[in-house]
Structures are given as C-alpha cells and as structure tokens.
Design an enzyme around this catalytic site. Structure first.
Site, mmCIF file in Angstrom:
data_model
loop_
_atom_site.group_PDB
_atom_site.id
_atom_site.type_symbol
_atom_site.label_atom_id
_atom_site.label_comp_id
_atom_site.label_asym_id
_atom_site.label_seq_id
_atom_site.Cartn_x
_atom_site.Cartn_y
_atom_site.Cartn_z
ATOM 1 N NE ARG A 316 31.594 46.570 -11.562
ATOM 2 C CZ ARG A 316 30.459 46.386 -12.552
ATOM 3 N NH1 ARG A 316 29.872 45.827 -12.702
ATOM 4 N NH2 ARG A 316 30.073 47.473 -13.521
ATOM 5 C CD GLU A 719 33.832 42.766 -15.070
ATOM 6 O OE1 GLU A 719 33.462 43.455 -15.401
ATOM 7 O OE2 GLU A 719 34.604 42.859 -13.407
HETATM 8 N N1 MTE Z 1 40.217 36.464 -20.361
HETATM 9 C C1 MTE Z 1 40.950 36.843 -20.533
HETATM 10 N N2 MTE Z 1 41.419 35.495 -21.857
HETATM 11 N N3 MTE Z 1 42.382 37.567 -20.118
HETATM 12 C C2 MTE Z 1 42.518 38.534 -19.029
HETATM 13 O O1 MTE Z 1 42.620 38.992 -18.527
HETATM 14 N N4 MTE Z 1 39.854 39.813 -18.017
HETATM 15 C C3 MTE Z 1 38.816 39.483 -17.951
HETATM 16 C C4 MTE Z 1 38.178 39.159 -18.624
HETATM 17 N N5 MTE Z 1 38.288 38.086 -19.251
HETATM 18 C C5 MTE Z 1 40.593 39.288 -18.905
HETATM 19 C C6 MTE Z 1 39.617 38.048 -19.232
HETATM 20 C C7 MTE Z 1 38.508 40.491 -16.626
HETATM 21 S S1 MTE Z 1 38.556 41.274 -15.685
HETATM 22 C C8 MTE Z 1 37.000 41.650 -17.770
HETATM 23 S S2 MTE Z 1 36.891 43.203 -17.320
HETATM 24 C C9 MTE Z 1 37.408 41.749 -19.598
HETATM 25 O O2 MTE Z 1 38.019 40.091 -19.507
HETATM 26 C C10 MTE Z 1 38.089 42.698 -20.209
HETATM 27 O O3 MTE Z 1 37.540 42.214 -21.422
HETATM 28 P P1 MTE Z 1 35.954 42.745 -22.218
HETATM 29 O O4 MTE Z 1 35.645 44.180 -21.794
HETATM 30 O O5 MTE Z 1 37.094 42.353 -23.523
HETATM 31 O O6 MTE Z 1 34.933 41.917 -22.084
HETATM 32 N N1 HPA Z 2 33.714 47.848 -13.661
HETATM 33 C C1 HPA Z 2 35.311 47.755 -13.461
HETATM 34 N N2 HPA Z 2 37.151 48.447 -14.006
HETATM 35 C C2 HPA Z 2 36.417 49.720 -13.214
HETATM 36 C C3 HPA Z 2 35.004 50.157 -12.834
HETATM 37 C C4 HPA Z 2 33.505 49.348 -12.885
HETATM 38 O O1 HPA Z 2 32.896 48.886 -12.781
HETATM 39 N N3 HPA Z 2 34.494 51.710 -12.587
HETATM 40 C C5 HPA Z 2 36.372 51.606 -12.243
HETATM 41 N N4 HPA Z 2 37.038 50.858 -12.738
HETATM 42 MO MO1 MOS Z 3 38.561 44.009 -14.946
HETATM 43 S S1 MOS Z 3 38.055 43.198 -12.992
HETATM 44 O O1 MOS Z 3 36.920 45.083 -15.121
HETATM 45 O O2 MOS Z 3 39.446 44.510 -15.726
#
Ligand code: MTE
Ligand code: HPA
Ligand code: MOS
Length: 762
Positions: A316, A719
């Site tokens: 990534r 993210e």
């Molecule tokens: N928001 C909160 N409050 N707590 C979390 O742990 N994780 C982040 C983001 N926002 C997180 C967060 C990360 S690393 C990711 S990948 C996404 O939320 C995962 O959830 P989503 O796929 O529903 O966005």
């Molecule tokens: N994003 C987050 N988590 C992951 C990914 C990615 O692209 N690939 C494998 N785990």
């Molecule tokens: Mo988020 S770093 O893809 O859990």
C-alpha cells in the site's frame, strides 16, 4: 432503498452505541460475566531483543500456590506458528528470542495477581546476539521479511533527462502506538467435547479462529469466535489480536477450564507491534511549468522481527506513493526490513500515509529550492479524470481537483495567505504557517481475494429482525450503518432490527474489519440477504393481490402497499401471513466486489473499487522562542459520495485527522540501541489530547455521485482522513521558514516541539 422523507434526518444521525457510551453501559470484553472456575493467563516475555535461550528456572514459580500450569512451546499440540501471511512467527519462543516483549512462557493461575507474581518468580538466561533496530542497517545486511516490491510507470531515466529541476533527498516517519482504549485480550471457555468458544477483542474473528485451530491442531469448526464490539482497533487488532486468543484457548485446551487474559496497558505497549516506521529516499523531477515528470522512491520499512502484515502494508505504500498527483513516470522500490523490534502491523492507512509523506516532502523540497509555494506544485499536478496510477488503474469520477478548488474558494485561502503574510511580517517571535494537503486513497483490500463478505438475516414471526454480518464495531459506527441498511431494505423502523454479535458460527470465513471497506462489503452482503427475503414476500403479496409487477410493491414506514392496488398491510401482519404460508423468512447474503483485480507479478491491475478524495487546509502558530505550537484551524473538503450517516462520518473525519496529526507532530516512539522501548508508557508517549486538537475543525461535505460499489453510494471513510494529518507537518515547516528562511528541514516526522526548536535555530 426507500427513503422516508420524514425520518431522513434522523436516519442520517443514527449512532446506536452513543447512548450506551455516554451512560457507561457499553459492554466490552472485560464486562462479560465470568464463569465459575475461570483461570487467568499471563505472558512471560523476553527482556532481551535478540538472543539464545540458555536456561529457564521455574522452580520458584512452580512452587507458588495457585499456579495451574506454566506452558512452553513444548506443550503446543498443533503448530507453534501464528504468521498470517508468512509462517515466520512462533506463538511462544523456542530457542531464540527476536524482540523485547516476545512471549516465551504462558502462566495459568487462579487469579491475575498470582499470575503476576509467578511471572516475577521466573528467571531465564539468554545469551545476547547482535541487535538491529534500524531498517537501513537491516537492508545493508539483506535482512528482509519478504521480497522487495517495485511499481513502475513510464520511464523515469529518460524523463529525468527532460527535467528543468531535479531534487533528491530523504524522509523519515516514525512508528505509532494504536492506544485503543480497550487493550488486547480474550476469554476462552470449554464448549462441549473438544470445542472451544472464544470471546476476543479482534477486528478479525476468522483470523483468530484460523490461528487457534492451527496452534491447537484442530479443525476450524471446533473453534467458535464471538465479538460483541471492541474498544478500538485502528489496525492493531487486525492480526495482533490472534496471539492472546490463541493463548487463552491453549490454556483452556490444557486445563479444560475457562481462561481469560486481558493485557495491562504496559504489557500491551511492550509486546504488540505498532505502525511501521519508514526511512525513505526520493528523487523528483519537474519541467519549467512545475509539472512533475518523474518520481523515484525507495522505501525501507521497519517491519520488526516477523512479517505479520508488513508485506501487505509495503504494497500500500507503493499504491499511494504519488498520493493525489498524476506523475507520468514513476519508479518505486520498497523493502520490508527485519529488525529486533516487536513485529509492526496495520495502522489506519496501512502504509499509505508513509508513502504519501515522502512525495509531500519531495514537493516541499522542490518548492523551497525553486522559490515557489508548495501549493503551486501540488495544484499543477493534481489527478484528473482518467489519470493513470503507477499500478495501472485510471481514475474514475475523480474529485481531486474539485476538492482542492472548493477548499481554496470556500475557506478563502487567498485572503488567508495574505493575512498570514502580514502577521508574519509584523511578529518577530510568533510565526504562522499554512499548508494544503490533498488526499487520494484507494478503497478495497489490495489483496483482491479478501474483498468479500456474508450476512445472515432472520425475520422472526413477530416481525422483529435479527441481523448478523462479519463486521466488527470498533467505534467507527458500522453497527449503525448495518441497521440502516436492513431497516431501509425492509422499510421498517430501526427499533425492529437487532444486530447480533459477530460470530464465526453464524457468518464464516470473514475478512477482518479493515481497509475502510467493512460497511461496503458487509452492507452489500446484507442487502443481498434482505432482498432475497423481500423477493419471497413480494411474490406472496403479488399472488394475494394479483399484482403483475413485483416492482410496484413498496415496503415503507412499516407497511406494504402496491402502486396499482388499494390494499395495504402492516409489516407484522405480512410476516404473520408469510409464516403461516411456510415462506422462508431467513436468508444468507454474499458479496464479492466486482471488477477488481491485481497481478502481483507485473504490479498492474485495477485493485480498488474506487478512490476517496479530499483536501485539508492547515494553519499553525509556532512560538519561536520555545518551539511550542498550536493549530489555529484545519478546514477540509471531503468527498463522502452520498453520506448515509453524516454524524458517524463526521466523527471519522475528526478522529482520523487528529490521530494523523498526532503521528505527524507529537507521538514519538523511541527505542534505544538495545531495542528497549523508551517511550513505553502514556506519560512519555504523548498522544493528542483536547488541548492539541485544532481550535477550529471545519468539514464541508462534498456530495458527489458516489460510487455504485460504495454502500448506498456512501463512500468509505475510516482511513482516508488520517492522511490529512500530514498537512500539519508541512504547516509547521512553513512557519519555521517564516522565522528562519535558511532553516535546515530534515523531513523527519514527528515534528515534536523539540524538533521545531532545533529547526528554528539551525
Ligand atoms: N474509528 C474508531 N473509532 N475506532 C477504530 O478502531 N479504526 C480505523 C477506522 N476508524 C477505527 C476507526 C481503521 S484502521 C479502519 S480500517 C476502519 O475504521 C475500519 O472500519 P470501516 O471499514 O468500517 O471503516
Ligand atoms: N488494508 C487493510 N488491511 C489489509 C489490507 C489492506 O489493503 N490487505 C490486507 N489487510
Ligand atoms: Mo485498518 S489499518 O485497515 O484496520
């Protein structure tokens, strides 16, 4: 989905967890009632970063009253292996230790206190070996965790010969501790014959299930993993929740008793991996119109002692090495370097932020050397419709320019620049800095295989609905979004939907809740399940009412009616009728993102369902005597597509932004040459608090067409906002340059007050 205009506003602010959070009723792992006979686990970990285990003395420890077992790798019935991508990580050290915090023994005792004292009574002799903590040193010694990766577009060598300006330099980003509020932990209970049920604080229940089965030497169907919600993950529980769950399961397997382990904060900080620090090199070439013709980057990722997710994170970094810019000639190489630190892991952005920082540093360097504002170079190179990324995908519905232009216009950037110039001209020891940060982030797991999900829906005979998906609620609001999807599909109130825990016996083979794609993947699987049930109900109604066209039957406001028919029926009555007619009121939905593909041998393809765009404007104020700083404002235009839940999405922008600013400006992980974590507690590892939050955070919703691959056209939001934080770094650089135009800028993050002070007088 039918949208009810009367409740639309309410729908847009549903957060089913908020009332629980503010009244303290939210249930986490440690709130589960404990079963009688529960035992407690604790890890004895290595105090040495690299060495050979010579002697283990358990005589004192074994004599402690209340100790049940002290488990070593020899007691493992299956494989002593937890590596998810590459099998290079034992659960418990065998003969060699590779980092401080590496688990060696597992104590199972009557109480947490006894486990703690037992741990202190153990002595282990370790013969120390050479320690590497720096990825560049690892690179020189060819110590890699996985194969290097290269992405290439066009021909940089030829392109550089056509450049008017060429600049080379280095950039460095630090690690970042996740500081999820709930530490890692798990609770295992015997579940009948050979089976074990595990409650785990994990983003990846299936990863836990798979790892436990492997280590215990049993099949996956013997292991049930259940997650209600977790108190934050931020990537730190995508893979690294598995060891603790495996340990308690091992304890249960060997004692046939329930076993629980919730790490203390200090243990968690010591033993778990963090965001991968990177050291990088760049070479950027521009023509005399400041168009970037060529970019080369080399990225040395500090992976720690085992691969964990680092190889995927490395990928990534390359996907996002040109951030929001179109660069026709790109060559990027990345190395996952093996060091004697805890294995680093996923953290919001997953390597993307580390890649983006480097090109932003290169642009800042170029702008300074040429003598123009970085914004001029940024603006001239923004992605356009159809721009090709170095991995072969082209932009579709590109909002990069739109976000940038709207941010500058709506937040009056031109005037602000003038105000800051005047302020700086009239203040000697206080300087302000401005910076713009565009972001473009790809949505999908970069490993195509992982982009799938399932959901299970039961409509009970009283009309209430139970929904299970593979999504984990970690504070990001996915539970609320799942309820919105189900309620919207059936045209019924939220109150009629119960979201079940995430459980591997109800929804199997899940991808972790990660990559910002959780709501898209699980929401679409849920829509599939709901529409199967709807279709059966519509067929029944059509037969009753003699309707020709199923599409004329509408489910709305807890009623069902047909457009060409006068009758209507309440939801409950409809379900009663369906139940009497023996119609199947349950369905399993499945979704696999269409259109995406990626060829790892050529590093080309179409890996992302879509991209998310945005631009943030930062303004900081630096105290040029002390080096302290604060952020006056951050103003954002963000591409939400068509946000399905504005308050949840706004929370993600604010939280992501501040977390990114923390990474860029204050969170400093320091390991000494012995591999000892010097910033191993929250008193000396400084995360943003309310005082470090910008005085003003403004977010403008750029409502766009969205994407059909986003759930209800509401784009993924988890993210992307973290990467706005990079703008904080460059606004501080610009304030420093206003004080000292000759200052040395190292492009080393975080830009702590100490680094600001050193730069001001460099
Ligand atoms: N928001 C909160 N409050 N707590 C979390 O742990 N994780 C982040 C983001 N926002 C997180 C967060 C990360 S690393 C990711 S990948 C996404 O939320 C995962 O959830 P989503 O796929 O529903 O966005
Ligand atoms: N994003 C987050 N988590 C992951 C990914 C990615 O692209 N690939 C494998 N785990
Ligand atoms: Mo988020 S770093 O893809 O859990």
């Amino acid at each position: 989905m039918t949208i009810n205009p009367k409740t639309k506003k309410k729908k847009n602010s549903l957060n089913i967890d908020a009332p629980l959070h503010v009244t303290g009723r939210t249930q986490y792992l440690d709130d589960l009632p404990e079963l009688a006979g529960t035992l407690y686990a604790k890890v004895y970990y290595s105090k040495v970063a690299h060495g050979i285990i010579k002697e283990i003395d358990l005589s004192k420890a074994m004599a402690m009253p209340g100790v049940h077992r002290i488990i070593s790798y020899k007691d493992i019935p299956g494989e002593n292996q937890i590596g998810g991508i590459i099998p290079d990580e034992p659960l418990l050290a065998e003969t060699e230790v590779h980092f401080i915090g590496m688990p060696i023994l597992l104590i199972i005792a009557e109480s947490e206190k006894i486990a703690h004292h037992t741990c202190e009574a153990i002595t282990i002799q370790i013969a120390e070996k050479e320690i590497i903590t720096d990825p560049i040193v690892a690179h020189q010694q060819q110590q890699y965790l996985s194969d290097p990766k290269t992405f290439q577009l066009g021909d940089t060598t030829t392109a550089f010969t056509n450049c008017s300006y060429i600049f080379e330099g280095t950039a460095e980003t630090g690690g970042q501790e996740h500081v999820y509020l709930e530490p890692q932990g798990a609770y295992a209970i015997p579940n009948g014959d050979k089976s074990i049920k595990i409650y785990s604080s994990t983003q990846g229940p299936t990863a836990v299930q798979r790892t436990v089965a492997r280590v215990l030497g049993v099949t996956m169907n013997q292991i049930e993993v259940d997650v209600n919600r977790i108190g934050g993950g931020f990537g730190g529980k995508e893979d690294q929740a598995s060891p603790w769950a495996t340990m308690v399961a091992l304890g249960t397997y060997l004692t046939n008793r329930p076993v629980k382990y919730i790490l203390e904060r200090g243990e968690d900080l010591q033993m778990t991996g963090k965001r991968n620090p990177y050291k990088s090199r760049y070479k950027i070439g521009l023509d005399n119109n400041y168009k970037i013709l060529a970019f080369e980057g080399q990225y040395f990722q500090n992976g720690g002692a085992a691969a964990d997710l680092s190889p995927a994170i490395l990928g990534r970094t390359l996907f996002h090495s040109t951030n929001s810019y179109y660069v026709p000639n790109v060559k990027t190489n990345a190395y996952s370097c093996k060091t004697n630190l805890p294995p680093n892991t996923a953290f919001r952005g997953f390597g993307g932020p580390q890649g983006m920082f480097v090109i932003e540093a290169a642009i800042h360097h170029a702008a300074r050397a040429i003598g123009v504002d970085a914004q001029i170079i940024q603006e001239r190179n923004l992605l356009e419709e159809g721009s090709e990324f170095s991995y072969g995908q082209k932009t579709e519905n590109c909002e990069a320019q739109n976000c940038w232009v709207q941010a500058k216009k709506n937040y009056g950037f031109g005037e602000r620049k003038e105000q800051v110039r005047q302020f700086n001209a009239t203040n000697k020891y206080i300087k302000k800095g401005l910076a713009l940060m565009p972001v473009c982030f790809g949505i999908s797991f970069t490993n195509t295989m992982m982009n799938n999900a399932r959901a299970l829906v039961h409509v009970y005979s009283d009309g209430s609905v139970g929904v299970s998906t593979g999504a984990i609620e970690m504070g990001q609001g996915v539970s609320s979004k799942m309820i919105q999807v189900a309620a919207g599909s059936f045209g019924i109130d939220y109150g009629r939907i119960k979201l079940e825990t995430t459980n591997t016996t109800r929804v199997a083979n899940t991808s972790p809740s990660a990559a910002s794609a959780t709501a898209d993947l699980n929401g679409k699987a849920l829509q599939d399940a709901c529409s199967q049930i709807l279709h059966r109900l519509k067929k029944m109604i059509a037969a009753e009412w003699k309707c020709q066209d199923l599409d004329t039957i509408i489910f709305e406001e807890n009623k069902i009616f047909a457009l060409d028919h006068s009758q209507e029926i309440q939801w409950e009555a409809l379900i009663q009728l369906a139940f009497q007619k023996r119609i199947n009121l349950s369905a399993k939905g499945h979704y696999a993102t269409p259109k995406i593909h990626f060829d790892n041998t050529t590093s080309k393809g179409h890996p992302f369902a879509y991209h998310v765009y945005g631009t943030a404007i930062f303004q900081s104020t630096v105290d040029c005597i002390r080096g302290n700083y604060e952020f006056d404002s951050v103003q954002i235009v963000h591409d939400f597509g068509s946000s399905m839940n504005r308050s949840v999405d706004l929370g993600q922008i604010e939280g992501g932004l501040v977390q990114g600013m923390g990474w860029m400006t204050m969170e400093e992980l320091i390991y000494d040459e012995k591999g000892v974590l010097k910033s191993g507690n929250l008193a000396n590892y400084k995360i943003p608090d309310i005082y470090s939050v910008p005085k003003e955070i403004a977010v403008q919703y750029l409502e766009t067409a969205g994407s059909d691959l986003a759930i209800l056209k509401s784009k993924a939001v988890g993210e992307p906002p973290l990467m706005y934080g990079i703008g904080a770094y460059f606004s501080l650089c610009n304030a420093i340059l206003a004080f000292n135009p000759k200052a040395t800028l190292t492009y080393v993050a975080p830009m702590t007050a100490e680094r600001v002070l050193m730069s001001l007088y460099s």
